[in-house]
Design a protein around this motif. Structure first.
Motif, PDB file in Angstrom:
ATOM      1  N   ALA A  70       0.826  -1.208   0.000  1.00 30.40           N
ATOM      2  CA  ALA A  70       0.000   0.000   0.000  1.00 30.40           C
ATOM      3  C   ALA A  70       0.859   1.257   0.000  1.00 30.40           C
ATOM      4  O   ALA A  70       0.614   2.193  -0.770  1.00 30.40           O
ATOM      5  CB  ALA A  70      -0.930  -0.006   1.215  1.00 30.40           C
ATOM      6  N   SER A  71       1.873   1.304   0.851  1.00 24.79           N
ATOM      7  CA  SER A  71       2.722   2.498   0.912  1.00 24.79           C
ATOM      8  C   SER A  71       3.512   2.682  -0.375  1.00 24.79           C
ATOM      9  O   SER A  71       3.807   3.812  -0.780  1.00 24.79           O
ATOM     10  CB  SER A  71       3.670   2.407   2.108  1.00 24.79           C
ATOM     11  OG  SER A  71       4.472   1.244   2.032  1.00 24.79           O
ATOM     12  N   GLY A  72       3.845   1.576  -1.050  1.00 23.35           N
ATOM     13  CA  GLY A  72       4.572   1.698  -2.307  1.00 23.35           C
ATOM     14  C   GLY A  72       3.758   2.369  -3.396  1.00 23.35           C
ATOM     15  O   GLY A  72       4.244   3.280  -4.082  1.00 23.35           O
ATOM     16  N   VAL A  73       2.510   1.951  -3.582  1.00 29.71           N
ATOM     17  CA  VAL A  73       1.695   2.562  -4.636  1.00 29.71           C
ATOM     18  C   VAL A  73       1.302   3.989  -4.260  1.00 29.71           C
ATOM     19  O   VAL A  73       1.189   4.866  -5.142  1.00 29.71           O
ATOM     20  CB  VAL A  73       0.446   1.706  -4.922  1.00 29.71           C
ATOM     21  CG1 VAL A  73       0.843   0.376  -5.534  1.00 29.71           C
ATOM     22  CG2 VAL A  73      -0.387   1.479  -3.675  1.00 29.71           C
ATOM     23  N   VAL A  74       1.104   4.271  -2.979  1.00 24.55           N
ATOM     24  CA  VAL A  74       0.793   5.639  -2.561  1.00 24.55           C
ATOM     25  C   VAL A  74       2.008   6.540  -2.759  1.00 24.55           C
ATOM     26  O   VAL A  74       1.883   7.705  -3.163  1.00 24.55           O
ATOM     27  CB  VAL A  74       0.313   5.664  -1.103  1.00 24.55           C
ATOM     28  CG1 VAL A  74       0.206   7.093  -0.591  1.00 24.55           C
ATOM     29  CG2 VAL A  74      -1.041   4.974  -0.982  1.00 24.55           C
ATOM     30  N   LEU A  75       3.204   6.010  -2.485  1.00 24.25           N
ATOM     31  CA  LEU A  75       4.425   6.808  -2.640  1.00 24.25           C
ATOM     32  C   LEU A  75       4.594   7.284  -4.070  1.00 24.25           C
ATOM     33  O   LEU A  75       4.982   8.439  -4.311  1.00 24.25           O
ATOM     34  CB  LEU A  75       5.630   5.971  -2.204  1.00 24.25           C
ATOM     35  CG  LEU A  75       7.003   6.622  -2.362  1.00 24.25           C
ATOM     36  CD1 LEU A  75       7.106   7.880  -1.518  1.00 24.25           C
ATOM     37  CD2 LEU A  75       8.111   5.637  -1.984  1.00 24.25           C
ATOM     38  N   TRP A  76       4.280   6.421  -5.039  1.00 29.52           N
ATOM     39  CA  TRP A  76       4.405   6.842  -6.434  1.00 29.52           C
ATOM     40  C   TRP A  76       3.464   8.015  -6.722  1.00 29.52           C
ATOM     41  O   TRP A  76       3.845   8.981  -7.387  1.00 29.52           O
ATOM     42  CB  TRP A  76       4.068   5.667  -7.353  1.00 29.52           C
ATOM     43  CG  TRP A  76       4.301   5.953  -8.806  1.00 29.52           C
ATOM     44  CD1 TRP A  76       5.440   5.734  -9.518  1.00 29.52           C
ATOM     45  CD2 TRP A  76       3.369   6.563  -9.719  1.00 29.52           C
ATOM     46  NE1 TRP A  76       5.277   6.143 -10.816  1.00 29.52           N
ATOM     47  CE2 TRP A  76       4.015   6.663 -10.972  1.00 29.52           C
ATOM     48  CE3 TRP A  76       2.066   7.020  -9.604  1.00 29.52           C
ATOM     49  CZ2 TRP A  76       3.388   7.190 -12.094  1.00 29.52           C
ATOM     50  CZ3 TRP A  76       1.440   7.554 -10.728  1.00 29.52           C
ATOM     51  CH2 TRP A  76       2.101   7.634 -11.955  1.00 29.52           C
ATOM     52  N   ARG A  93      -4.512  10.936 -11.443  1.00 28.33           N
ATOM     53  CA  ARG A  93      -5.879  10.785 -10.925  1.00 28.33           C
ATOM     54  C   ARG A  93      -6.316   9.323 -10.981  1.00 28.33           C
ATOM     55  O   ARG A  93      -6.991   8.827 -10.069  1.00 28.33           O
ATOM     56  CB  ARG A  93      -6.846  11.659 -11.727  1.00 28.33           C
ATOM     57  CG  ARG A  93      -6.720  13.147 -11.460  1.00 28.33           C
ATOM     58  CD  ARG A  93      -7.713  13.947 -12.310  1.00 28.33           C
ATOM     59  NE  ARG A  93      -9.082  13.522 -12.083  1.00 28.33           N
ATOM     60  CZ  ARG A  93      -9.853  13.958 -11.098  1.00 28.33           C
ATOM     61  NH1 ARG A  93      -9.375  14.846 -10.241  1.00 28.33           N
ATOM     62  NH2 ARG A  93     -11.102  13.541 -10.980  1.00 28.33           N
ATOM     63  N   LEU A  94      -5.938   8.617 -12.048  1.00 27.97           N
ATOM     64  CA  LEU A  94      -6.289   7.200 -12.148  1.00 27.97           C
ATOM     65  C   LEU A  94      -5.621   6.398 -11.036  1.00 27.97           C
ATOM     66  O   LEU A  94      -6.259   5.549 -10.390  1.00 27.97           O
ATOM     67  CB  LEU A  94      -5.877   6.664 -13.521  1.00 27.97           C
ATOM     68  CG  LEU A  94      -6.090   5.160 -13.749  1.00 27.97           C
ATOM     69  CD1 LEU A  94      -7.576   4.814 -13.663  1.00 27.97           C
ATOM     70  CD2 LEU A  94      -5.507   4.733 -15.095  1.00 27.97           C
ATOM     71  N   VAL A  95      -4.335   6.661 -10.808  1.00 30.41           N
ATOM     72  CA  VAL A  95      -3.624   5.947  -9.744  1.00 30.41           C
ATOM     73  C   VAL A  95      -4.225   6.284  -8.384  1.00 30.41           C
ATOM     74  O   VAL A  95      -4.390   5.402  -7.526  1.00 30.41           O
ATOM     75  CB  VAL A  95      -2.121   6.282  -9.791  1.00 30.41           C
ATOM     76  CG1 VAL A  95      -1.405   5.713  -8.566  1.00 30.41           C
ATOM     77  CG2 VAL A  95      -1.498   5.727 -11.058  1.00 30.41           C
ATOM     78  N   ASP A  96      -4.565   7.559  -8.159  1.00 36.46           N
ATOM     79  CA  ASP A  96      -5.197   7.935  -6.886  1.00 36.46           C
ATOM     80  C   ASP A  96      -6.511   7.182  -6.682  1.00 36.46           C
ATOM     81  O   ASP A  96      -6.803   6.694  -5.576  1.00 36.46           O
ATOM     82  CB  ASP A  96      -5.455   9.443  -6.860  1.00 36.46           C
ATOM     83  CG  ASP A  96      -4.182  10.247  -6.601  1.00 36.46           C
ATOM     84  OD1 ASP A  96      -3.241   9.658  -6.037  1.00 36.46           O
ATOM     85  OD2 ASP A  96      -4.152  11.433  -6.939  1.00 36.46           O
ATOM     86  N   GLY A  97      -7.319   7.098  -7.736  1.00 34.89           N
ATOM     87  CA  GLY A  97      -8.590   6.389  -7.612  1.00 34.89           C
ATOM     88  C   GLY A  97      -8.401   4.903  -7.358  1.00 34.89           C
ATOM     89  O   GLY A  97      -9.109   4.305  -6.529  1.00 34.89           O
ATOM     90  N   ALA A 124     -16.392   5.023  -6.402  1.00 37.02           N
ATOM     91  CA  ALA A 124     -16.337   6.319  -5.718  1.00 37.02           C
ATOM     92  C   ALA A 124     -14.930   6.902  -5.763  1.00 37.02           C
ATOM     93  O   ALA A 124     -14.744   8.114  -5.946  1.00 37.02           O
ATOM     94  CB  ALA A 124     -16.810   6.159  -4.271  1.00 37.02           C
ATOM     95  N   GLY A 125     -13.911   6.044  -5.599  1.00 39.63           N
ATOM     96  CA  GLY A 125     -12.541   6.536  -5.647  1.00 39.63           C
ATOM     97  C   GLY A 125     -12.149   7.066  -7.011  1.00 39.63           C
ATOM     98  O   GLY A 125     -11.438   8.071  -7.124  1.00 39.63           O
ATOM     99  N   LEU A 126     -12.601   6.407  -8.075  1.00 35.99           N
ATOM    100  CA  LEU A 126     -12.263   6.871  -9.422  1.00 35.99           C
ATOM    101  C   LEU A 126     -12.999   8.163  -9.769  1.00 35.99           C
ATOM    102  O   LEU A 126     -12.459   9.014 -10.486  1.00 35.99           O
ATOM    103  CB  LEU A 126     -12.618   5.782 -10.437  1.00 35.99           C
ATOM    104  CG  LEU A 126     -11.747   4.511 -10.397  1.00 35.99           C
ATOM    105  CD1 LEU A 126     -12.316   3.458 -11.327  1.00 35.99           C
ATOM    106  CD2 LEU A 126     -10.306   4.837 -10.779  1.00 35.99           C
ATOM    107  N   ILE A 127     -14.225   8.317  -9.261  1.00 39.78           N
ATOM    108  CA  ILE A 127     -14.977   9.536  -9.557  1.00 39.78           C
ATOM    109  C   ILE A 127     -14.432  10.726  -8.789  1.00 39.78           C
ATOM    110  O   ILE A 127     -14.336  11.837  -9.327  1.00 39.78           O
ATOM    111  CB  ILE A 127     -16.469   9.313  -9.226  1.00 39.78           C
ATOM    112  CG1 ILE A 127     -17.071   8.266 -10.176  1.00 39.78           C
ATOM    113  CG2 ILE A 127     -17.248  10.621  -9.321  1.00 39.78           C
ATOM    114  CD1 ILE A 127     -18.505   7.917  -9.857  1.00 39.78           C
TER     115      ILE A 127
END
Length: 610
Positions: free
Chosen positions: A415-421, A444-448, A496-499
């Motif tokens: 989780a921390s790895g993908v958030v770090l990017w 935005r796609l990665v954040d969602g 919801a996360g993607l929107i």
């Protein structure tokens, strides 16, 4: 003619294994405390090939990011699978009242034989799974004979029942549920897609993870020093510290669980040796490798023959197995002169799960017919050890808890790895965001996807538990509807996360997950005959452990939501007003303030990076 300094060729002579780098013009960026030089800048100039460690950093980043969301789902459900027996028990509240006192195997087996003799005397096979420390019930199953003219299908004709081993009484009909087995199967089958596709996808992701772990070790040369370093409230630096600490904390576990996960399905990923030697006849291969798993004779020659005394058989097996009791009993052709009774040794304390010691007796006379020792060849034993390490079937309560905590650390690592990017990429848009703009669609796609996986998977698992208690017990296709609750929770979170991929969405979803997890003990008390305190007084520690674990996980999710909420509500420091008095005050303050640190030079950057 004087060439501006920014356009002069820059020569950097690093040390400690760095290669000589020459770029025209020089362009630098600071990422994770290292100096990264592009191969070519603005279509001009040239750069010598970057060092081996820097190339591994690129490989580590992308091999982890591209499969990070599936890996998190696999890790989270695999973590829960360490306690699938306890989860299955919690999801069958009708069994919560079973006695937790140990029952001798002789009594438990006799109770099963008495029930099956009355319930299924004409069955072609009986199976009994005896109680163990993780499951107090006596589980029975039998296969009814195939009607004339119908194609044999043992799975369709299979029936089950659950008994109290102390009294032999049939327990209240437990609700239909996959329990912890769904989470276990999901972590390598992914459900709702063909099984082979799911296993290939999970294997592909596991291989990427193995590459990410090895490249991360190569890239991070201060790996053990940084394990003891955590700098909170430092943005990207804090995420990197969390990623490093969770990775190093259980590094041997991460390597073991990834590699052994690939080994467990090696016949699927690398079938060429078997196909070449056995000419594609997989049945012949498994018959040679696992001789004790071959089907027995199912042709009757008579009926009504009583069973031989069980005590001598159990005593003989205990003498051969160093006092170990059988874990499973299989009886073929019960009541027939040619019937057999096979005792299978309990594998609970052994690492290898390739095969088990078995002893086969005549069910009519009690004579020993055959014996299978766990003397598999070295290659088969090696695979069995790998599988046992992956599933932790041998682990006692403390060791199982350590496996569980290490798996949680793996979830944090992914989780921390993908958030770090996403944090690093978002910093590139700092000026654009300050001017009221938006980040690129890729970020935005990665954040969602981060929200939909990191917050969505806990919501999905909690929704699965809630569905187990809220769906009507007599509902048709109850198992499928219960599993659908998992995917509904996950799908709503992802959508919801993607929107709306914002910090506020993180807070809402983490808070929702925290409430759903912390309320599970209350839900259990309202929908079952037991509760946390009653289970503790009765010694039902499996149920107590489940309630306490979900409470702790809920508190952890609530803490994350609270931290995100506080960071999102920090007061914004405004610039001084544009009046002359305010400008004069700002100028006077700037003169009395300490001077800012000078910009780093090439030499200082190189020294810090090394």
């Amino acid at each position: 003619m004087v060439v501006p300094a920014a356009q002069q060729p820059v020569h950097v002579t690093p040390h400690r294994g760095w290669k000589r780098i020459q770029c025209e013009p020089f362009s630098k960026s600071f990422v994770q405390g290292q100096l990264h030089v592009p191969r070519r800048t603005a279509g001009q100039g040239r750069c010598v090939k970057e060092g081996f460690r820097q190339s591994m950093a690129w490989l580590h980043t992308w091999s982890g990011l591209l499969v990070g969301w599936i890996l998190f789902a696999v890790f989270a459900t695999g973590t829960a699978a360490y306690y699938r027996e306890e989860i299955s028990l919690w999801m069958k509240p009708e069994l919560h009242s079973l006695s937790t006192q140990a029952v001798p195997p002789t009594i438990a087996v006799q109770q099963g034989l008495d029930y099956l003799s009355k319930r299924a005397p004409q069955a072609v096979r009986w199976d009994m799974t005896l109680p163990d420390p993780r499951n107090a019930s006596l589980r029975l199953s039998w296969t009814d004979p195939t009607p004339a003219g119908e194609t044999p299908n043992p799975r369709r004709r299979r029936q089950t029942a659950t008994l109290d081993p102390a009294t032999g009484a049939l327990t209240a009909p437990a609700r239909e549920t996959r329990g912890g087995d769904f989470l276990y199967r999901f972590h390598f089958d992914l459900h709702h897609i063909p099984v082979l596709w799911g296993r290939w996808i999970v294997g592909f992701c596991a291989m990427f993870m193995l590459v990410a772990i090895i490249s991360g070790i190569i890239t991070h040369k201060r790996i053990f020093k940084d394990f003891f370093t955590f700098r909170p409230k430092k943005g990207q630096r804090s995420w990197l510290d969390a990623h490093n600490a969770s990775a190093v904390l259980a590094l041997p576990y991460h390597l073991m669980i990834t590699y052994t996960g690939l080994i467990t399905l090696m016949f699927l990923y690398m079938p060429w040796g078997t196909q070449a030697v056995y000419k594609g006849d997989t049945n012949a291969f498994f018959a040679e490798v696992f001789p004790s798993r071959q089907p027995a004779n199912t042709t009757r020659t008579g009926s009504g023959v009583p069973f031989a005394d069980l005590a001598p058989m159990l005593a003989q097996s205990a003498g051969r197995w160093d006092g170990d009791a059988p874990g499973r009993i299989t009886i073929t052709l019960p009541g027939d002169p040619n019937g057999t009774l096979m005792l299978t040794r309990d594998n609970g304390g052994r690492i290898s799960v390739t095969s088990s010691d078995t002893m086969t007796f005549s069910s009519a006379s009690g004579a020993l017919l055959s014996e299978t020792r766990d003397d598999a060849r070295p290659a088969v034993q090696t695979r069995g050890v790998m599988y046992g390490l992956h599933a932790a079937t041998f682990a006692q309560p403390l060791l199982r808890a350590l496996f569980f905590l290490s798996a949680l650390a793996g979830c944090v690592m992914v989780a921390s790895g993908v958030v770090l990017w996403a944090v690093k990429e978002r910093q590139k848009y700092a000026k654009k965001l300050a001017a009221g703009g938006r980040v690129g669609w890729g970020v935005r796609l990665v954040d969602g996807l981060n929200i939909g996986s990191i917050a969505g998977i806990p919501i999905a698992i909690a929704a699965y538990f809630w569905g187990n208690r809220l769906l009507p017990v007599p509902m048709p296709d109850r198992i499928a509807n219960e599993i659908m609750m998992f995917f509904i929770g996950w799908g709503v979170s992802l959508l919801a996360g993607l929107i709306w991929p914002t910090r506020l969405m993180w807070v809402w979803q983490m808070a929702l997950a925290a409430v759903m997890w912390m309320a599970l003990p209350v839900l259990n008390a309202l929908t079952s005959p037991s509760n946390l305190f009653a289970n503790a007084l009765a010694g039902r520690w499996a149920l107590v452990g489940f309630d306490m674990t979900v409470l702790v996980l809920g508190v952890g999710l609530a803490s994350i939501a609270w931290v995100l909420h506080r960071r999102g509500n920090k007061p914004v420091v405004r610039k001084p007003a544009g009046s002359p008095a305010a400008a004069a005050a700002a100028t006077a303050a700037s003169k009395t303030a300490p001077k800012a640190a000078p910009q780093p030079t090439i030499a200082s950057v190189t020294q810090e990076a090394t």
